[in-house]
Every structure is written in C-alpha cells, then in structure tokens.
Write a protein that holds these residues in place. Structure first.
Motif, mmCIF file in Angstrom:
data_model
loop_
_atom_site.group_PDB
_atom_site.id
_atom_site.type_symbol
_atom_site.label_atom_id
_atom_site.label_comp_id
_atom_site.label_asym_id
_atom_site.label_seq_id
_atom_site.Cartn_x
_atom_site.Cartn_y
_atom_site.Cartn_z
ATOM 1 N N PHE A 233 17.089 -23.544 0.844
ATOM 2 C CA PHE A 233 17.364 -23.566 2.134
ATOM 3 C C PHE A 233 17.038 -24.356 2.855
ATOM 4 O O PHE A 233 18.518 -24.300 3.246
ATOM 5 C CB PHE A 233 15.984 -21.805 2.529
ATOM 6 N N ASP A 234 16.512 -25.033 2.841
ATOM 7 C CA ASP A 234 16.826 -26.454 3.961
ATOM 8 C C ASP A 234 17.453 -27.368 2.815
ATOM 9 O O ASP A 234 18.931 -27.753 4.285
ATOM 10 C CB ASP A 234 15.135 -27.233 3.456
ATOM 11 N N ALA A 235 17.853 -27.162 1.704
ATOM 12 C CA ALA A 235 19.273 -28.032 1.836
ATOM 13 C C ALA A 235 20.479 -28.141 2.427
ATOM 14 O O ALA A 235 21.793 -27.885 2.288
ATOM 15 C CB ALA A 235 19.325 -28.383 -0.777
ATOM 16 N N SER A 236 20.412 -26.148 2.057
ATOM 17 C CA SER A 236 21.427 -25.014 2.237
ATOM 18 C C SER A 236 21.817 -25.077 4.030
ATOM 19 O O SER A 236 23.275 -25.569 4.657
ATOM 20 C CB SER A 236 21.453 -23.812 2.264
ATOM 21 N N LEU A 237 20.077 -25.476 4.140
ATOM 22 C CA LEU A 237 20.868 -25.636 5.562
ATOM 23 C C LEU A 237 21.175 -27.095 5.970
ATOM 24 O O LEU A 237 21.679 -26.949 7.583
ATOM 25 C CB LEU A 237 19.511 -25.684 7.138
ATOM 26 N N SER A 238 20.652 -28.287 5.478
ATOM 27 C CA SER A 238 21.351 -29.249 6.061
ATOM 28 C C SER A 238 22.607 -29.279 6.110
ATOM 29 O O SER A 238 23.522 -30.433 6.585
ATOM 30 C CB SER A 238 20.189 -30.487 4.701
ATOM 31 N N LYS A 239 23.051 -29.431 4.444
ATOM 32 C CA LYS A 239 24.495 -29.373 4.223
ATOM 33 C C LYS A 239 25.339 -28.423 5.597
ATOM 34 O O LYS A 239 25.973 -28.790 5.751
ATOM 35 C CB LYS A 239 24.865 -28.700 3.200
ATOM 36 N N LEU A 240 24.744 -27.326 5.857
ATOM 37 C CA LEU A 240 25.557 -26.155 6.925
ATOM 38 C C LEU A 240 25.301 -26.996 8.450
ATOM 39 O O LEU A 240 25.944 -26.415 9.176
ATOM 40 C CB LEU A 240 25.066 -24.625 7.393
ATOM 41 N N ARG A 241 24.392 -28.331 8.652
ATOM 42 C CA ARG A 241 24.002 -28.615 9.490
ATOM 43 C C ARG A 241 23.228 -27.513 11.022
ATOM 44 O O ARG A 241 24.704 -27.938 12.134
ATOM 45 C CB ARG A 241 25.923 -29.340 10.553
ATOM 46 N N LEU A 242 23.163 -26.787 10.523
ATOM 47 C CA LEU A 242 22.694 -26.051 11.342
ATOM 48 C C LEU A 242 21.144 -26.207 12.073
ATOM 49 O O LEU A 242 20.102 -26.263 10.350
ATOM 50 C CB LEU A 242 22.846 -24.166 10.715
ATOM 51 N N ASP A 243 20.772 -25.310 12.483
ATOM 52 C CA ASP A 243 19.227 -25.166 13.191
ATOM 53 C C ASP A 243 18.424 -23.646 12.017
ATOM 54 O O ASP A 243 17.454 -23.691 12.543
ATOM 55 C CB ASP A 243 18.771 -25.179 14.045
#
Length: 275
Positions: free
Chosen positions: A87-97
């Motif tokens: 999840f943390d990797a996905s959120l980072s790639k998406l540039r979202l909080d």
C-alpha cells in the motif's frame, strides 16, 4: 455523472480502467480521460502504471476531492505486513496522501481472509483509504467477508459483460447494499464485434460497445470501468451514459449466452463453489 453511494462515499458509475496500459505511455492516455470528464480512475499495483496515474492526476489541474482513485494489492502481498508495504508503495507512486478505494485484487490459495481484511480496515481507520473492497471473490468468500468478518466492503469488482451472468452475486450484493464494479465490460473487445449488440446499436444510433456499457449501466447497483486508449473511444464510452434501453433491448441481451468467462488465471477461485 451519476454516482452510487456506498458506506458514505460516492463512486462515479462510469470509471476509467487502466489494465494493460503499463509504464509512462499511460500518462497521456489518463490525462485525456480526465480532460474528457472521467473522475473515477481504476488502477492496480500489478498494472505497473500507478506512477503514470499519479503524474496524470498532478498534471490535470482537477481538485483531488473531485477524483475517485482505486488501486489494488496483488495476491502475493496479502499477509498484513506485506500488504502495508504494498500500500505504501502504491500511495507513493500515485503521489497521493490517500486513495478512495483499496482492494484485494485476487484472493490467494492460502489467503487468511480475516487477517487480510483486518489489515485493509486498519488502513481505512487511519484515513489512508476512504473505503475498502475485494475483487474476484466467489460466493463463499463473500459470505465470510460480509457476514462473519463484517468487513465494510464498498464494492466488489468482477468480470461482468453481456456474455457472462453475475445474477447470483448481484442478488446477494444488492441484498447487502454493495455495488458490483464490472471489469472487462466489453468482454476484452468481443462486445464491439457482436452482431446482436451491433443490431441494437443501429436501433439506437450507437456502437455495439456502447450498447454493452449501456446494458451494464441500466442495472441497479452496477459500476462500469471500461478502458480505452484513444480519446475517441474514451468519449464514445462516456456517451453510453445517454443511451436508454427498453424492455425489448433487455430481452435481446438477456438471450445472449451468459456462460463466457474470459479472465481465467490459474490462481482464480472456484467460481461455482456453493454459497
């Protein structure tokens, strides 16, 4: 754009799917979709395009709160610690909080449903995802998820198109107030060349593909996420929102074979398992 309210969140009924759009090439495609009016973007870690989705969202100029972003965890990352890392990797790639919906992409053979769903619910409790969901669960898995574990499932994503029945699952989900999100709504392109759908399309002045999307949108509690690389196709799918089916159309599509499942990976669950 009509939305379905589920667990207090509004999901636009017509979204934009991004399967088989890997890498940076997906960014202009997604930018085009957002510019045309799509506000529901569906991605997944396995699609290898979350970074492109994030870049497209950043470039779009559309307020974050106007967009509904779904992503998913792959079936080899379902242990709680692995899921959190994914999840943390996905959120980072998406540039979202945060994301709007985080889903189990496929169940694994050794899935500990309770532990994995508790990990999802923890992300929701922390405000990192507004809602949680599952994809490709069969009926026994859904009953366990909803009735035993009590997970607040906001949507269930399944293969659904005019050639595959989901009547049993739809009946169950409607009884629980859970919408079904139809992936592969064009049967991986087959709907576009179907003679029956093309005939109905001539009646309505639209394409066979638009008829397939309109048929899904005609049903209570169904969300549709077609993918389209070309802007013309993206707009054509959006235009399906304006097509109104009549009883004759519904009967004609109901008569099509409903046993054609095209997404059949070796790790898929037993679709015919008794509830």
């Amino acid at each position: 754009m009509e939305s379905i309210i589920t667990h207090g969140i509004a999901i636009p009924r017509l979204g934009f799917g991004t399967f088989r759009m890997p890498g940076d090439d997906a960014q202009p495609v997604i930018e085009s979709a957002i510019a045309l009016g799509y506000r529901h973007i569906d991605t997944a870690a396995m699609y290898e395009n979350e970074a492109a989705v994030g870049a497209a969202i950043a470039a779009s100029g559309v307020n974050r709160n106007e967009l509904f972003v779904t992503t998913k965890v792959w079936h080899d990352q379902l242990a709680p610690a692995a899921l959190r890392r994914a999840f943390d990797a996905s959120l980072s790639k998406l540039r979202l909080d945060h994301v709007d919906l985080y889903m189990i992409h496929w169940p694994s053979k050794d899935l500990d449903i309770k532990a994995t769903l508790e990990a999802l619910m923890s992300l929701q409790e922390q405000g990192l995802t507004r809602a949680i969901g599952v994809c490709n669960f069969n009926m026994p898995m859904m009953r366990r998820t909803v009735e035993e574990i009590g997970a607040p499932i906001a949507s269930v994503q399944l293969e659904y198109h005019p050639f595959l029945s989901q009547d049993r699952m739809l009946s169950y989900l409607r009884g629980k107030g859970i919408p079904l999100t139809a992936y592969a709504p064009l049967a991986q392109g087959r709907a576009a060349s179907d003679a029956t759908l093309a005939g109905l399309g001539r009646k309505h002045g639209c394409s066979a593909a638009q008829m397939a999307i309109a048929w899904l949108l005609d049903q209570e509690g169904v969300i549709v996420i077609p993918k389209a690389a070309r802007p013309e196709s993206q707009k054509s799918n959006l235009d399906a929102l304006g097509i109104q089916l009549d009883d004759e159309d519904r009967a004609t599509i109901a008569a099509l074979p409903k046993d054609q499942r095209f997404v059949r990976p070796p790790f898929a669950p037993d679709w015919d398992a008794a509830a």
